[in-house]
Design an enzyme around this catalytic site. Structure first.
Site, PDB file in Angstrom:
ATOM      1  N   GLU A   1      -5.024  -4.806  10.700  1.00 24.03           N
ATOM      2  CA  GLU A   1      -3.975  -3.800  10.897  1.00 24.03           C
ATOM      3  C   GLU A   1      -4.213  -3.060  12.213  1.00 24.03           C
ATOM      4  O   GLU A   1      -5.024  -2.114  12.256  1.00 24.03           O
ATOM      5  CB  GLU A   1      -3.988  -2.781   9.754  1.00 24.03           C
ATOM      6  CG  GLU A   1      -3.736  -3.373   8.385  1.00 24.03           C
ATOM      7  CD  GLU A   1      -3.144  -2.334   7.418  1.00 24.03           C
ATOM      8  OE1 GLU A   1      -2.124  -2.662   6.808  1.00 24.03           O
ATOM      9  OE2 GLU A   1      -3.683  -1.230   7.304  1.00 24.03           O
TER      10      GLU A   1
ATOM     11  N   GLU B   1      -6.569   4.863   8.023  1.00 24.25           N
ATOM     12  CA  GLU B   1      -6.345   6.281   7.703  1.00 24.25           C
ATOM     13  C   GLU B   1      -7.591   6.885   7.065  1.00 24.25           C
ATOM     14  O   GLU B   1      -7.927   8.037   7.303  1.00 24.25           O
ATOM     15  CB  GLU B   1      -5.114   6.423   6.780  1.00 24.25           C
ATOM     16  CG  GLU B   1      -3.827   6.190   7.561  1.00 24.25           C
ATOM     17  CD  GLU B   1      -2.678   5.604   6.753  1.00 24.25           C
ATOM     18  OE1 GLU B   1      -2.726   5.634   5.503  1.00 24.25           O
ATOM     19  OE2 GLU B   1      -1.719   5.105   7.384  1.00 24.25           O
TER      20      GLU B   1
ATOM     21  N   SER C   1       3.863  -2.092  10.194  1.00 29.02           N
ATOM     22  CA  SER C   1       5.326  -2.166  10.329  1.00 29.02           C
ATOM     23  C   SER C   1       5.907  -3.522   9.904  1.00 29.02           C
ATOM     24  O   SER C   1       6.850  -4.021  10.520  1.00 29.02           O
ATOM     25  CB  SER C   1       5.759  -1.805  11.754  1.00 29.02           C
ATOM     26  OG  SER C   1       5.376  -0.478  12.053  1.00 29.02           O
TER      27      SER C   1
ATOM     28  N   ASN D   1       0.879  -1.174   0.000  1.00 30.50           N
ATOM     29  CA  ASN D   1       0.000   0.000   0.000  1.00 30.50           C
ATOM     30  C   ASN D   1       0.917   1.224   0.000  1.00 30.50           C
ATOM     31  O   ASN D   1       1.470   1.575   1.034  1.00 30.50           O
ATOM     32  CB  ASN D   1      -0.894  -0.027   1.245  1.00 30.50           C
ATOM     33  CG  ASN D   1      -1.720   1.242   1.381  1.00 30.50           C
ATOM     34  OD1 ASN D   1      -1.792   2.049   0.455  1.00 30.50           O
ATOM     35  ND2 ASN D   1      -2.337   1.424   2.539  1.00 30.50           N
ATOM     36  N   TRP D   2       1.065   1.817  -1.165  1.00 30.44           N
ATOM     37  CA  TRP D   2       1.987   2.947  -1.294  1.00 30.44           C
ATOM     38  C   TRP D   2       1.459   4.214  -0.631  1.00 30.44           C
ATOM     39  O   TRP D   2       2.188   5.185  -0.500  1.00 30.44           O
ATOM     40  CB  TRP D   2       2.259   3.223  -2.778  1.00 30.44           C
ATOM     41  CG  TRP D   2       3.271   2.320  -3.393  1.00 30.44           C
ATOM     42  CD1 TRP D   2       4.044   1.391  -2.757  1.00 30.44           C
ATOM     43  CD2 TRP D   2       3.644   2.278  -4.778  1.00 30.44           C
ATOM     44  NE1 TRP D   2       4.868   0.784  -3.660  1.00 30.44           N
ATOM     45  CE2 TRP D   2       4.645   1.303  -4.905  1.00 30.44           C
ATOM     46  CE3 TRP D   2       3.217   2.970  -5.920  1.00 30.44           C
ATOM     47  CZ2 TRP D   2       5.233   1.000  -6.132  1.00 30.44           C
ATOM     48  CZ3 TRP D   2       3.798   2.662  -7.144  1.00 30.44           C
ATOM     49  CH2 TRP D   2       4.800   1.689  -7.246  1.00 30.44           C
ATOM     50  N   LYS D   3       0.147   4.214  -0.303  1.00 28.72           N
ATOM     51  CA  LYS D   3      -0.466   5.430   0.261  1.00 28.72           C
ATOM     52  C   LYS D   3      -0.198   6.588  -0.708  1.00 28.72           C
ATOM     53  O   LYS D   3      -0.190   6.378  -1.923  1.00 28.72           O
ATOM     54  CB  LYS D   3       0.049   5.671   1.679  1.00 28.72           C
ATOM     55  CG  LYS D   3      -0.122   4.416   2.561  1.00 28.72           C
ATOM     56  CD  LYS D   3       0.155   4.618   4.008  1.00 28.72           C
ATOM     57  CE  LYS D   3      -0.058   3.301   4.742  1.00 28.72           C
ATOM     58  NZ  LYS D   3       0.109   3.397   6.178  1.00 28.72           N
TER      59      LYS D   3
ATOM     60  N   GLY E   1       2.958  -1.009   4.199  1.00 30.59           N
ATOM     61  CA  GLY E   1       3.084   0.408   3.850  1.00 30.59           C
ATOM     62  C   GLY E   1       4.530   0.748   3.531  1.00 30.59           C
ATOM     63  O   GLY E   1       5.025   0.485   2.430  1.00 30.59           O
ATOM     64  N   GLY E   2       5.239   1.306   4.521  1.00 28.27           N
ATOM     65  CA  GLY E   2       6.609   1.827   4.330  1.00 28.27           C
ATOM     66  C   GLY E   2       7.549   0.911   3.566  1.00 28.27           C
ATOM     67  O   GLY E   2       8.213   1.356   2.617  1.00 28.27           O
TER      68      GLY E   2
ATOM     69  N   GLY F   1       2.963   2.379  10.720  1.00 32.26           N
ATOM     70  CA  GLY F   1       3.928   3.471  10.545  1.00 32.26           C
ATOM     71  C   GLY F   1       4.669   3.839  11.811  1.00 32.26           C
ATOM     72  O   GLY F   1       5.325   4.871  11.877  1.00 32.26           O
TER      73      GLY F   1
ATOM     74  N   HIS G   1      -9.335   1.348   5.141  1.00 36.16           N
ATOM     75  CA  HIS G   1      -8.047   1.518   5.817  1.00 36.16           C
ATOM     76  C   HIS G   1      -8.232   2.470   7.002  1.00 36.16           C
ATOM     77  O   HIS G   1      -9.030   3.409   6.922  1.00 36.16           O
ATOM     78  CB  HIS G   1      -7.015   2.080   4.826  1.00 36.16           C
ATOM     79  CG  HIS G   1      -5.630   2.027   5.374  1.00 36.16           C
ATOM     80  ND1 HIS G   1      -5.156   2.962   6.263  1.00 36.16           N
ATOM     81  CD2 HIS G   1      -4.630   1.131   5.206  1.00 36.16           C
ATOM     82  CE1 HIS G   1      -3.911   2.652   6.609  1.00 36.16           C
ATOM     83  NE2 HIS G   1      -3.576   1.527   5.978  1.00 36.16           N
TER      84      HIS G   1
HETATM   85  P1  13P Z   1       3.350   0.411   7.562  1.00 38.05           P
HETATM   86  O1  13P Z   1       3.789  -0.888   6.941  1.00 38.05           O
HETATM   87  O2  13P Z   1       4.101   1.602   7.055  1.00 38.05           O
HETATM   88  O3  13P Z   1       3.292   0.331   9.059  1.00 38.05           O
HETATM   89  O4  13P Z   1       1.832   0.650   7.074  1.00 38.05           O
HETATM   90  C1  13P Z   1       0.900  -0.364   7.225  1.00 38.05           C
HETATM   91  C2  13P Z   1      -0.314  -0.007   6.466  1.00 38.05           C
HETATM   92  O5  13P Z   1      -1.044   0.891   6.825  1.00 38.05           O
HETATM   93  C3  13P Z   1      -0.593  -0.761   5.227  1.00 38.05           C
HETATM   94  O6  13P Z   1      -1.877  -0.513   4.779  1.00 38.05           O
END
Ligand code: 13P
Length: 253
Positions: free
Chosen positions: A166, A96, A212, A9-11, A233-234, A172, A94
């Protein structure tokens, strides 16, 4: 046997050039999709470009969509268009989006039905805050999110849906849930699905962990009985790290 899934998930990261370079670097290296489903979920304006270059084994996903087929919803993206340009997956609910854009279990539910109607595989996110985790109500909270978010889906549709657990406090933050914590919560999600449908449906549905995830912890997570992959994510922003995660999920390596 549930097929593992690694979804990046590149956000709101990467320009078109950066996104294309990344896909060029990985699309011939991802494992056969018969063994692992490898997905990159990117910002809407680059989705078509990425689909064109996805190759045989990588697939592309969106990060959100609207529940209506079309209409006066300025700034939104429809499932019909996502399907039309060749997108295969869509992340829904998600944390967010729940936190910043008023996404609720009810809107997630409508979007999940709509995604399936257009042959998109929904990746439905659930997860608890630190406060809920510390008060001991995690399973209660997740179970309510599952019941409301997936309401009205047939057994066949649930099998076509991917769930991503999640924990909000692990996103993050560099703080991963321990593999045991993640596995226990995911086992509980299977229990809820079993009570809503039956044990065989609960056994078949793919449930990912997110929060993470990185090359250093993927092996321990994948070794757990009920974790079928990761929503990342990251670490998905680096082609090298992302490929390491995908290889770790490949049952043939
Ligand atoms: P991180 O891997 O950066 O913690 O993000 C997780 C996430 O929100 C994937 O959707």
């Amino acid at each position: 046997m549930r097929k593992p899934v690694i979804a990046g998930n590149w956000k709101m990261h990467k320009t078109r050039d950066e996104a294309l370079q990344f896909i060029f670097n990985i699309n011939v290296k991802v494992p056969n999709k018969e063994f692992v489903e490898t997905v990159i979920c990117a910002q809407s304006p680059v989705l078509r470009d990425l689909v064109k270059r996805q190759g045989d084994h990588l697939r592309i996903g969106a990060q959100n969509m609207h529940e209506a087929t079309e209409g006066a919803f300025t700034g939104e993206v429809s499932a019909a268009l996502l399907e039309n340009i060749g997108v295969s997956y869509v992340v829904l609910g998600h944390s967010e989006r729940r936190e910043y854009y008023n996404e609720t279990d009810s809107s997630v539910n409508k979007k999940t039905h709509q995604a399936l109607r257009f042959d998109l595989t929904p990746i439905v996110c659930v997860g608890e805050s630190l406060e809920i985790r510390e008060s001991g109500d995690t399973n209660l909270h997740i179970s309510a999110q599952i019941k409301a978010g997936l309401k009205g889906l047939s057994a066949e549709q649930i099998r076509d849906t991917i769930i991503a657990y999640e924990p909000i406090w692990a996103i993050g933050t560099g703080k991963t849930a321990t593999p045991e914590q993640a596995n226990d919560t995911i086992k509980n999600i299977r229990k809820v699905i079993s009570s809503l449908y039956n044990a065989s449906v609960a056994e078949d549905v793919r449930i990912l962990y997110g929060g993470s995830v990185k090359p250093e912890n993927i092996d321990a997570l994948m070794a757990e009985s009920d974790i079928d992959g990761a929503l990342v994510g990251g670490a998905s922003l680096s082609a090298k790290d992302f490929l390491t995660l995908v290889e770790a999920a490949n049952p043939n390596t």
